[in-house]
Motif scaffolding. Structure first.
Motif, mmCIF file in Angstrom:
data_model
loop_
_atom_site.group_PDB
_atom_site.id
_atom_site.type_symbol
_atom_site.label_atom_id
_atom_site.label_comp_id
_atom_site.label_asym_id
_atom_site.label_seq_id
_atom_site.Cartn_x
_atom_site.Cartn_y
_atom_site.Cartn_z
ATOM 1 N N ASP A 167 82.296 -27.455 55.303
ATOM 2 C CA ASP A 167 81.102 -28.332 54.974
ATOM 3 C C ASP A 167 80.072 -28.384 55.993
ATOM 4 O O ASP A 167 79.089 -28.931 55.896
ATOM 5 C CB ASP A 167 81.636 -29.691 54.605
ATOM 6 N N LEU A 168 80.452 -27.776 57.092
ATOM 7 C CA LEU A 168 79.669 -27.923 58.494
ATOM 8 C C LEU A 168 78.625 -26.631 58.513
ATOM 9 O O LEU A 168 77.675 -26.923 59.378
ATOM 10 C CB LEU A 168 80.269 -28.121 59.693
ATOM 11 N N TYR A 169 78.703 -25.480 57.628
ATOM 12 C CA TYR A 169 78.057 -24.547 57.928
ATOM 13 C C TYR A 169 77.712 -23.704 56.698
ATOM 14 O O TYR A 169 78.392 -24.148 55.898
ATOM 15 C CB TYR A 169 78.591 -23.415 59.110
ATOM 16 N N GLY A 170 76.977 -22.777 56.574
ATOM 17 C CA GLY A 170 76.525 -21.912 55.639
ATOM 18 C C GLY A 170 75.204 -21.648 55.349
ATOM 19 O O GLY A 170 74.254 -22.273 56.306
ATOM 20 N N VAL A 171 74.416 -20.954 54.279
ATOM 21 C CA VAL A 171 73.122 -20.694 54.273
ATOM 22 C C VAL A 171 72.663 -22.045 53.366
ATOM 23 O O VAL A 171 73.085 -22.425 52.433
ATOM 24 C CB VAL A 171 72.973 -19.542 53.303
ATOM 25 N N LEU A 172 71.895 -22.886 53.994
ATOM 26 C CA LEU A 172 71.362 -24.263 53.304
ATOM 27 C C LEU A 172 69.753 -23.976 52.875
ATOM 28 O O LEU A 172 69.295 -23.064 53.698
ATOM 29 C CB LEU A 172 71.468 -25.147 54.219
ATOM 30 N N PRO A 173 69.541 -24.812 52.119
ATOM 31 C CA PRO A 173 67.990 -24.750 51.583
ATOM 32 C C PRO A 173 67.280 -25.288 52.808
ATOM 33 O O PRO A 173 67.909 -26.054 53.701
ATOM 34 C CB PRO A 173 67.959 -25.617 50.567
ATOM 35 N N THR A 174 66.068 -24.923 52.764
ATOM 36 C CA THR A 174 65.038 -25.255 53.792
ATOM 37 C C THR A 174 64.732 -26.702 53.551
ATOM 38 O O THR A 174 64.385 -27.324 52.202
ATOM 39 C CB THR A 174 63.796 -24.229 54.013
ATOM 40 N N ASN A 175 64.585 -27.628 54.642
ATOM 41 C CA ASN A 175 64.297 -28.889 54.342
ATOM 42 C C ASN A 175 62.736 -29.306 54.072
ATOM 43 O O ASN A 175 62.558 -29.884 53.158
ATOM 44 C CB ASN A 175 65.115 -29.612 55.537
ATOM 45 N N GLN A 176 62.116 -28.394 55.007
ATOM 46 C CA GLN A 176 60.683 -28.684 54.844
ATOM 47 C C GLN A 176 60.243 -30.273 54.869
ATOM 48 O O GLN A 176 59.174 -30.581 53.984
ATOM 49 C CB GLN A 176 60.015 -27.977 53.474
ATOM 50 N N SER A 177 60.569 -30.914 55.497
ATOM 51 C CA SER A 177 60.603 -32.499 55.808
ATOM 52 C C SER A 177 60.602 -33.059 54.423
ATOM 53 O O SER A 177 59.860 -34.047 54.132
ATOM 54 C CB SER A 177 59.093 -32.577 56.434
ATOM 55 N N ALA A 178 61.186 -32.803 53.419
ATOM 56 C CA ALA A 178 61.208 -33.323 52.224
ATOM 57 C C ALA A 178 62.294 -34.809 52.328
ATOM 58 O O ALA A 178 62.175 -35.833 51.562
ATOM 59 C CB ALA A 178 62.080 -32.447 51.027
ATOM 60 N N THR A 179 63.209 -34.837 53.310
ATOM 61 C CA THR A 179 63.862 -35.913 53.509
ATOM 62 C C THR A 179 63.755 -36.393 54.989
ATOM 63 O O THR A 179 63.939 -35.586 55.741
ATOM 64 C CB THR A 179 65.515 -35.514 53.104
ATOM 65 N N PRO A 180 63.743 -37.725 54.877
ATOM 66 C CA PRO A 180 63.506 -38.020 56.324
ATOM 67 C C PRO A 180 64.821 -38.264 57.158
ATOM 68 O O PRO A 180 65.809 -38.105 56.546
ATOM 69 C CB PRO A 180 62.953 -39.590 56.081
ATOM 70 N N THR A 181 64.692 -37.844 58.372
ATOM 71 C CA THR A 181 65.878 -37.733 59.314
ATOM 72 C C THR A 181 65.728 -38.847 60.134
ATOM 73 O O THR A 181 64.619 -39.336 60.647
ATOM 74 C CB THR A 181 65.835 -36.383 60.069
ATOM 75 N N ARG A 182 67.023 -39.179 60.519
ATOM 76 C CA ARG A 182 67.115 -40.286 61.243
ATOM 77 C C ARG A 182 67.722 -39.990 62.728
ATOM 78 O O ARG A 182 67.922 -38.904 63.214
ATOM 79 C CB ARG A 182 68.178 -41.402 61.051
ATOM 80 N N GLY A 183 67.096 -40.565 63.895
ATOM 81 C CA GLY A 183 67.430 -40.261 65.072
ATOM 82 C C GLY A 183 66.391 -39.942 66.076
ATOM 83 O O GLY A 183 65.416 -39.657 65.460
ATOM 84 N N VAL A 184 66.641 -39.778 67.311
ATOM 85 C CA VAL A 184 65.719 -39.202 68.180
ATOM 86 C C VAL A 184 65.742 -37.749 68.553
ATOM 87 O O VAL A 184 66.713 -37.311 68.745
ATOM 88 C CB VAL A 184 65.745 -40.021 69.381
ATOM 89 N N TRP A 185 64.795 -36.953 68.321
ATOM 90 C CA TRP A 185 64.539 -35.681 68.511
ATOM 91 C C TRP A 185 64.039 -35.297 70.223
ATOM 92 O O TRP A 185 63.164 -35.782 70.439
ATOM 93 C CB TRP A 185 63.699 -35.136 67.748
ATOM 94 N N GLU A 186 64.897 -34.774 70.772
ATOM 95 C CA GLU A 186 64.806 -34.389 72.144
ATOM 96 C C GLU A 186 63.651 -33.142 72.147
ATOM 97 O O GLU A 186 63.734 -31.966 71.251
ATOM 98 C CB GLU A 186 65.896 -34.075 72.904
ATOM 99 N N GLN A 187 63.039 -33.126 73.276
ATOM 100 C CA GLN A 187 62.063 -31.886 73.430
ATOM 101 C C GLN A 187 62.969 -31.179 74.510
ATOM 102 O O GLN A 187 63.253 -31.787 75.397
ATOM 103 C CB GLN A 187 60.682 -32.410 74.015
ATOM 104 N N ILE A 188 63.008 -29.661 74.502
ATOM 105 C CA ILE A 188 63.638 -28.869 75.330
ATOM 106 C C ILE A 188 63.119 -29.244 76.842
ATOM 107 O O ILE A 188 63.814 -29.255 77.760
ATOM 108 C CB ILE A 188 63.646 -27.410 74.905
ATOM 109 N N GLY A 189 61.854 -29.182 77.048
ATOM 110 C CA GLY A 189 61.319 -29.371 78.279
ATOM 111 C C GLY A 189 61.750 -30.717 79.024
ATOM 112 O O GLY A 189 61.684 -30.835 80.190
ATOM 113 N N THR A 190 62.072 -31.705 78.290
ATOM 114 C CA THR A 190 62.543 -32.654 79.127
ATOM 115 C C THR A 190 64.141 -32.828 79.267
ATOM 116 O O THR A 190 64.707 -34.065 80.002
ATOM 117 C CB THR A 190 62.484 -34.271 77.937
#
Length: 148
Positions: free
Chosen positions: A66-89
């Motif tokens: 249930d943790l991997y496989g070919v998943l449909p593209t999200n395209q921001s259709a569902t809101p995500t929770r949490g803080v997204w980090e930037q690689i540069g930081t």
């Protein structure tokens, strides 16, 4: 008379011809038979190894399906929770910390069957991520899938 014809026909069927239509010498015929036996042994060994590999993979449980496989593209259709980090930081002091980021997969490389290295990219910034097989969450099948 028909017995003689059948005997001659059977004898001609056993004769092996070269590319010029001439019968092969005893030495060339022995070499040809030896090569055919070698190819047969090679095919038998390959079939045996494939069967053993299939049996090993079937016996190994995949506890992370249930943790991997070919998943449909999200395209921001569902809101995500949490803080997204930037690689540069991200700094080296944060090594081992769990973070959440959005990035493109630049490269993936398997190191054996237990480790997969990823290079993730955001704009010009890149970072290396590691996927390691463990007994609780990440199976070898998941690592194989992730390696591509």
């Amino acid at each position: 008379m028909t017995d003689q014809v059948e005997n001659v026909t059977a004898a001609l069927a056993e004769v092996v011809l070269d590319e010029h239509g001439k019968p092969l010498s005893k030495k060339a015929l022995a070499k040809l038979r030896k090569e055919q036996e070698k190819e047969q042994r090679k095919a038998e060994t390959a079939a045996r190894l494939a069967a053993e590999k299939a049996a090993r993979e079937a016996a190994e449980p995949d506890y992370s399906t249930d943790l991997y496989g070919v998943l449909p593209t999200n395209q921001s259709a569902t809101p995500t929770r949490g803080v997204w980090e930037q690689i540069g930081t991200i700094t080296p002091e944060r090594a081992g910390e769990r973070i959440k980021l959005r990035a493109r997969l630049h490269t993936s490389r398997a190191q054996g069957s237990n480790l997969v290295f990823f290079q993730l990219r955001q704009s010009l910034d890149t970072i290396q991520a590691v996927l390691a097989v463990d007994k609780d969450t990440i199976s070898k099948k998941m690592a194989k899938f992730a390696a591509g």
